[in-house]
Scaffold this active site. Structure first.
Site, PDB file in Angstrom:
ATOM      1  N   GLU A 189      37.568  42.398  39.117  1.00  0.00           N
ATOM      2  CA  GLU A 189      38.513  41.318  39.060  1.00  0.00           C
ATOM      3  C   GLU A 189      38.537  40.799  40.657  1.00  0.00           C
ATOM      4  O   GLU A 189      38.564  41.367  41.684  1.00  0.00           O
ATOM      5  CB  GLU A 189      40.165  41.848  39.134  1.00  0.00           C
ATOM      6  CG  GLU A 189      41.020  40.810  39.220  1.00  0.00           C
ATOM      7  CD  GLU A 189      42.439  41.301  39.427  1.00  0.00           C
ATOM      8  OE1 GLU A 189      43.297  40.652  38.941  1.00  0.00           O
ATOM      9  OE2 GLU A 189      42.600  42.389  39.966  1.00  0.00           O
ATOM     10  N   ASP A 243      39.989  46.686  40.105  1.00  0.00           N
ATOM     11  CA  ASP A 243      41.190  45.824  40.223  1.00  0.00           C
ATOM     12  C   ASP A 243      40.878  45.221  41.571  1.00  0.00           C
ATOM     13  O   ASP A 243      40.645  46.013  42.619  1.00  0.00           O
ATOM     14  CB  ASP A 243      42.761  46.676  39.993  1.00  0.00           C
ATOM     15  CG  ASP A 243      43.648  45.856  40.355  1.00  0.00           C
ATOM     16  OD1 ASP A 243      44.037  45.046  39.578  1.00  0.00           O
ATOM     17  OD2 ASP A 243      44.494  46.135  41.465  1.00  0.00           O
TER      18      ASP A 243
END
Length: 554
Positions: free
Chosen positions: A285, A208
């Site tokens: 990401e 993330d």
């Protein structure tokens, strides 16, 4: 050798793979409490495997106060009781592997919950063993925060701690304090977490907010974005980083609070810590303006991450010239790295609505998935995308997302993409739960439920499943190089090539059909089982509305 065996023994299985993203809260509720859970995932994995995808990515299921719905983790090595137990997770992995699916899970290394034991200890004093595990700074002489950095979720990026009489950094919610990834012990601790999950059988991770991992050690202010650049930025609903324009975060150039050169060194250390397992895959990401350069930086070479996705296609307008320019830039920039494309996910408006509000047109949904999975790279298919689900309209009273509540009504948040999966058209709450769902199930999603589409050979689900199974037999679509072809207005065309194998791919993006001039032959003969039956003539191919063509020059 079967395709499944090839993927199980192939250390590069992730190249060209289709990864199906599962948002656990909304996938399937097995215990009737209104919240999706791990047992529900295990019960519905047959549907995912039947699509012809290669892997699943499960969004956070770890213990959490749920301020940001699992992205505020209080125990990185556990399962939140609302989702089940570690034994339930083990059963998901076992079932997925039995179906030939790899399993990726989220790793949130940028921050923890403020309820995490690490943070509670760090906050207690300035001289405890974990005092420097988070980013702390003294106030300015006037009591203000140490610099002008802003939180992505609104407001300043610093919160005062009375216990330490210092500010701590949070790049998202105040309940998500930033980890100090400069600290060797912090690096070792998060690598230990990933090894814990690898030991439980997972095949990799989606990391993330990778470009948020580090910051300027001197805590220097971010410069203001120039007026002309800001006006151009605000003219679009969202930028390349997916940030809504109502957010003052756009008013700065974020050169000191994220996207720092130190991140590459950490990625090398992370890969070294987990890289002795040949079939493991890692996905970044990346949320930044002009992020193709970061994608190249983070995924090139054997010592960094394997692949990454950016927000360009998750925020770009649906227009042939724009999409071609974006993809052309990626092709020129990402030469050694490997992209993982996505049109929809849990953070953005669903593509079916964002790109033209096509409603329930199954041809449009089918064409989008075919385009996504034909690009050079891997791809992420978000739950419900195979059904052609449009974005749900969520009333403010039902809104759960703190991001949306903060910026309502200019930005309605992410809940419209997070509503429960519709499994059974006539069942209460479309078969998602026997209880009251955490978000309402839109009535318009009932007609698009899995059971209704499975019985209809003309449905989006039937067409997408047919295409993905066909794609899986063509290595050129998984790993081939890509070059654009000249095409009429409204048509996007390119060639994929792998050794001597070549395939022309063309897509009607205008919704009016199109004509591809030249002599072509359809892949595997006209009327092949990919589900797209373009009119292949002696000197041209006629694409139907929202159609696609896969073939070769005659």
């Amino acid at each position: 050798m079967s395709t499944q065996i090839e993927r199980e023994t192939d250390g590069d299985w992730w190249r060209g793979a289709v990864v199906y993203q599962i948002y656990p809260r909304s996938f399937m509720d097995a215990d009737g409490d209104g919240l999706g859970d791990l047992a529900g995932i295990a019960a519905r994995l047959d549907h995912v495997a039947d699509l012809g995808v290669d892997a699943i990515w499960i969004a956070p299921f770890f213990p959490s106060p749920m301020r940001d719905f699992g992205y505020d983790v209080s125990d990185m090595c556990g399962v939140d009781p609302r989702f089940g137990t570690l034994a339930d997770f083990d059963r998901v992995v076992e079932r997925a592997h039995a179906l030939g699916l790899k399993v990726l899970i989220d790793q949130i290394l940028c921050h923890t919950s403020d309820a995490h034991p690490w943070f509670l200890e760090s906050r207690a004093s300035r001289d405890n063993p974990r005092a420097d595990w988070y980013v702390w700074a003294d106030a300015r002489p006037d009591g203000g925060p140490p610099n002008n950095w802003l939180s992505l979720f609104g407001g300043i990026a610093w919160t005062w701690s009375p216990e330490r009489r210092q500010y701590y950094l949070h790049k998202f919610l105040p309940e998500q304090p930033s980890l100090n990834l400069f600290h060797p012990q912090v690096q070792a601790a998060v690598c230990d977490v990933s090894r814990f999950w690898l030991d439980r059988g997972v095949d990799g991770f989606r990391l993330d907010s990778v470009n948020f991992f580090h910051h300027d050690p001197q805590l220097r202010d971010n410069p203001a974005r120039p007026d002309a650049e800001l006006r151009a930025l605000l003219a679009r609903p969202k930028g390349d980083d997916g940030i809504p324009r109502a957010n003052p975060y756009n008013m700065q150039i974020h050169e000191n609070d994220k996207t720092r050169p130190e991140t590459v060194d950490f990625l090398r250390a992370y890969r070294a810590a987990i890289g002795d397992r040949p079939s493991v895959a890692t996905m970044a990401e990346i949320a930044a303006d002009g992020s193709h350069a970061l994608l190249e930086l983070y995924t090139t070479g054997e010592d960094r991450l394997h692949m990454g996705y950016t927000f360009e296609l998750l925020s770009a307008p649906f227009e042939r010239t724009t999409l071609r320019a974006l993809l052309d830039d990626a092709a020129k920039t990402v030469r050694g790295g490997w992209p993982c494309w996505a049109f929809s996910n849990h953070d953005v408006v669903r593509a079916q609505s964002r790109w033209g509000a096509q409603g329930r047109d199954p041809a449009f949904a089918r064409m989008l998935v075919a385009l996504l999975t034909s690009l050079r790279g891997s791809s992420c298919l978000y739950q419900g995308e195979e059904l052609g689900l449009p974005e749900a309209e969520i009333a403010f009273a039902d809104l759960q997302d703190p991001y949306g509540r903060r910026f309502w009504p200019s930005y309605k948040g992410r809940d419209g993409a997070r509503t429960p999966m519709p499994w059974e058209a006539r069942a209460p709450h479309a078969g998602f739960t026997a209880g009251t769902p955490w978000l309402p199930v839109p009535e318009e999603h009932r007609a698009l439920a899995v059971d209704a589409q499975r019985a209809d050979p003309t449905s989006a689900l039937a067409g997408i499943r047919r295409f993905l199974h066909w794609r899986g037999r063509h290595a050129v679509l998984r790993r081939g190089e890509m070059r654009f072809l000249e095409a009429p207005e409204g048509v996007l065309a390119f060639e994929r090539r792998l050794g001597a194998a070549a395939m022309v791919c063309a897509f009607d993006l205008g919704g009016e059909g199109g004509v591809l001039p030249g002599r072509f032959v359809a892949a595997e003969g006209h009327g092949s089982d990919n589900g797209f039956d373009s009119d292949v003539g002696e000197s041209r191919v006629v694409l139907p509305r929202w159609g696609a063509f896969f073939g070769a020059t005659a």
